[in-house]
Structures are given as C-alpha cells and as structure tokens.
Design an enzyme around this catalytic site. Structure first.
Site, mmCIF file in Angstrom:
data_model
loop_
_atom_site.group_PDB
_atom_site.id
_atom_site.type_symbol
_atom_site.label_atom_id
_atom_site.label_comp_id
_atom_site.label_asym_id
_atom_site.label_seq_id
_atom_site.Cartn_x
_atom_site.Cartn_y
_atom_site.Cartn_z
ATOM 1 N N LYS A 10 -14.698 -9.305 23.344
ATOM 2 C CA LYS A 10 -14.024 -8.012 23.193
ATOM 3 C C LYS A 10 -14.939 -6.848 23.628
ATOM 4 C CE LYS A 10 -10.919 -9.546 19.475
ATOM 5 N NZ LYS A 10 -10.420 -9.244 18.105
ATOM 6 N N PHE A 58 -2.366 -1.587 11.725
ATOM 7 C CA PHE A 58 -3.535 -1.384 12.587
ATOM 8 C C PHE A 58 -3.233 -1.586 14.073
ATOM 9 C CE2 PHE A 58 -3.782 -5.813 11.013
ATOM 10 C CZ PHE A 58 -3.824 -6.515 12.205
ATOM 11 N N ARG A 86 -11.872 -21.601 16.610
ATOM 12 C CA ARG A 86 -11.721 -20.716 15.441
ATOM 13 C C ARG A 86 -12.879 -20.940 14.463
ATOM 14 N NH1 ARG A 86 -7.594 -16.812 15.478
ATOM 15 N NH2 ARG A 86 -7.423 -17.042 13.221
ATOM 16 N N THR A 92 -12.004 -13.470 10.521
ATOM 17 C CA THR A 92 -11.693 -12.197 11.197
ATOM 18 C C THR A 92 -12.706 -11.116 10.810
ATOM 19 O OG1 THR A 92 -9.365 -12.811 11.032
ATOM 20 C CG2 THR A 92 -9.849 -10.521 11.605
ATOM 21 N N ARG A 103 -18.906 -14.383 15.049
ATOM 22 C CA ARG A 103 -18.617 -13.084 14.429
ATOM 23 C C ARG A 103 -19.701 -12.696 13.426
ATOM 24 N NH1 ARG A 103 -12.062 -13.988 13.978
ATOM 25 N NH2 ARG A 103 -11.485 -12.835 15.858
ATOM 26 N N ASN A 113 -14.581 -7.089 16.189
ATOM 27 C CA ASN A 113 -15.159 -8.360 15.737
ATOM 28 C C ASN A 113 -15.567 -9.302 16.880
ATOM 29 O OD1 ASN A 113 -12.619 -9.011 16.500
ATOM 30 N ND2 ASN A 113 -11.941 -9.822 14.532
ATOM 31 N N GLU A 127 -1.456 -17.245 26.112
ATOM 32 C CA GLU A 127 -2.567 -16.303 26.293
ATOM 33 C C GLU A 127 -3.363 -16.606 27.557
ATOM 34 O OE1 GLU A 127 -3.103 -15.403 21.515
ATOM 35 O OE2 GLU A 127 -4.769 -16.320 22.614
HETATM 36 P P1 GDP Z 1 -7.918 -13.107 14.276
HETATM 37 O O1 GDP Z 1 -6.889 -14.181 14.585
HETATM 38 O O2 GDP Z 1 -9.065 -13.622 13.457
HETATM 39 O O3 GDP Z 1 -8.397 -12.372 15.511
HETATM 40 O O4 GDP Z 1 -7.216 -12.025 13.328
HETATM 41 P P2 GDP Z 1 -5.734 -11.403 13.301
HETATM 42 O O5 GDP Z 1 -4.793 -12.171 14.175
HETATM 43 O O6 GDP Z 1 -5.369 -11.213 11.860
HETATM 44 O O7 GDP Z 1 -5.940 -9.938 13.895
HETATM 45 C C1 GDP Z 1 -6.068 -9.731 15.295
HETATM 46 C C2 GDP Z 1 -7.153 -8.708 15.547
HETATM 47 O O8 GDP Z 1 -6.735 -7.448 15.007
HETATM 48 C C3 GDP Z 1 -8.491 -8.979 14.828
HETATM 49 O O9 GDP Z 1 -9.296 -9.902 15.505
HETATM 50 C C4 GDP Z 1 -9.107 -7.586 14.788
HETATM 51 O O10 GDP Z 1 -9.687 -7.216 16.042
HETATM 52 C C5 GDP Z 1 -7.874 -6.720 14.551
HETATM 53 N N1 GDP Z 1 -7.682 -6.437 13.117
HETATM 54 C C6 GDP Z 1 -7.392 -7.298 12.105
HETATM 55 N N2 GDP Z 1 -7.297 -6.652 10.932
HETATM 56 C C7 GDP Z 1 -7.526 -5.343 11.201
HETATM 57 C C8 GDP Z 1 -7.556 -4.157 10.399
HETATM 58 O O11 GDP Z 1 -7.354 -4.188 9.178
HETATM 59 N N3 GDP Z 1 -7.813 -2.972 11.052
HETATM 60 C C9 GDP Z 1 -8.023 -2.902 12.400
HETATM 61 N N4 GDP Z 1 -8.269 -1.687 12.968
HETATM 62 N N5 GDP Z 1 -8.009 -4.001 13.189
HETATM 63 C C10 GDP Z 1 -7.766 -5.199 12.598
#
Ligand code: GDP
Length: 143
Positions: A10, A58, A86, A92, A103, A113, A127
């Site tokens: 990222k 978000f 993962r 996350t 991470r 992250n 994707e």
């Molecule tokens: P991942 O599968 O671990 O990437 O997590 P998710 O699918 O839940 O979220 C996708 C992406 O959204 C995350 O990797 C973060 O970059 C972002 N994200 C998740 N939670 C938050 C949050 O509470 N605030 C913000 N600004 N970004 C978030």
C-alpha cells in the site's frame, strides 16, 4: 482450492521505501511472484476495488489513502495462498498482529497497514483481474 492471491504493497509502505523488504518477506515465506507492477490508483479504481466496503464509515478515508501515492499490486502463487498470505501479513490492526508478521513489522495503524491480502479464492481471482491482464500473468506461457 485455488493457489493464487493478490497482495498490494500500500502507499504508506511504498512511501517508506519498504517495497524490497516486503517482497523479500513474501518470497522467503514460499510465495512465487507471478506478476507485479507499480501503479497509482484513481478514485474510481480504488472505489471499485473496495466496493464491498462502500457502506462502511471509513470508505472515503480508505479511498483517499489508497490514492495518496503509488502502490504495488502483486499476483502471488503458493499452495493454500489466500490463508497462508493472510497469516503472513497478520491482523488488520498492526497493534493486534502477531510478532513477525508484515503488518506488525512495517505498518503504523489499522488504516495505513502496509499490505492488502485477498480474503477468499473468489476475491483473489477478481482482484488479480482488477490489476493484471491475462498477458501480464503470462498465462499462455509455461513456468
Ligand atoms: P483486511 O482484510 O485485513 O485488509 O481488513 P478489512 O477488509 O476489514 O479492511 C480493508 C482495509 O480498510 C484495511 O486493510 C484498512 O486499510 C482499512 N480499514 C479497516 N478498518 C479501518 C478503519 O477503522 N478506519 C480506516 N480509515 N481504515 C480502515
């Protein structure tokens, strides 16, 4: 079971010049790089990629972050790729991520992250197709 997943280094990690270190971690964990590029996402492309999150509070922050600079999508291959990747990247929120995960090592916050990893075989295929053509994946060539 599919053997492919999509990683993205990222914009936060690209800005911190971590591309090489992160790819090293990925390949040391046994993943094969099938295709890689550096690109700067448009708002439309980032919004489409994260379509599943569009109702989340978000979402706009996420699109702003993902378009804030170049990122590095990587198509990866390994047995059990989705689950193993993962595990390699960790939770996350880096504060919750296991020691030694990408991470934990390189990310600053739950929002910024460092890396993305597909969450299912179905999404991995979607994707990978978001970023790479069949030709770029060299699908017509032997290994
Ligand atoms: P991942 O599968 O671990 O990437 O997590 P998710 O699918 O839940 O979220 C996708 C992406 O959204 C995350 O990797 C973060 O970059 C972002 N994200 C998740 N939670 C938050 C949050 O509470 N605030 C913000 N600004 N970004 C978030």
């Amino acid at each position: 079971m599919s053997n492919k997943t999509l990683a993205i280094i990222k914009p936060d990690a690209v800005k911190k010049n971590l591309v090489g270190q992160i790819i090293t971690k990925i390949t040391e964990a046994g993943f094969k790089v099938k295709a890689v590029k550096m690109t700067k996402l448009t708002v439309d492309s980032a919004g489409g990629f994260y379509e599943v999150h569009k109702e989340r509070p978000f979402f706009n922050d996420l699109v702003e972050f993902m378009t804030s600079g170049p990122c590095v999508p990587i198509a990866l291959e390994k047995e059990n790729a989705v689950a193993d990747f993962r595990k390699l990247i960790g939770a996350t929120d880096p504060a919750q991520a296991d020691e030694g995960t990408i991470r934990k090592l390189f990310a600053d916050s739950k929002a910024e992250n460092a890396v993305h990893g597909s969450d299912s075989d179905e999404n991995a295929a979607i994707e990978i197709a978001h970023f790479f053509t069949r030709k770029e994946l060299l699908e017509n060539y032997p290994n």
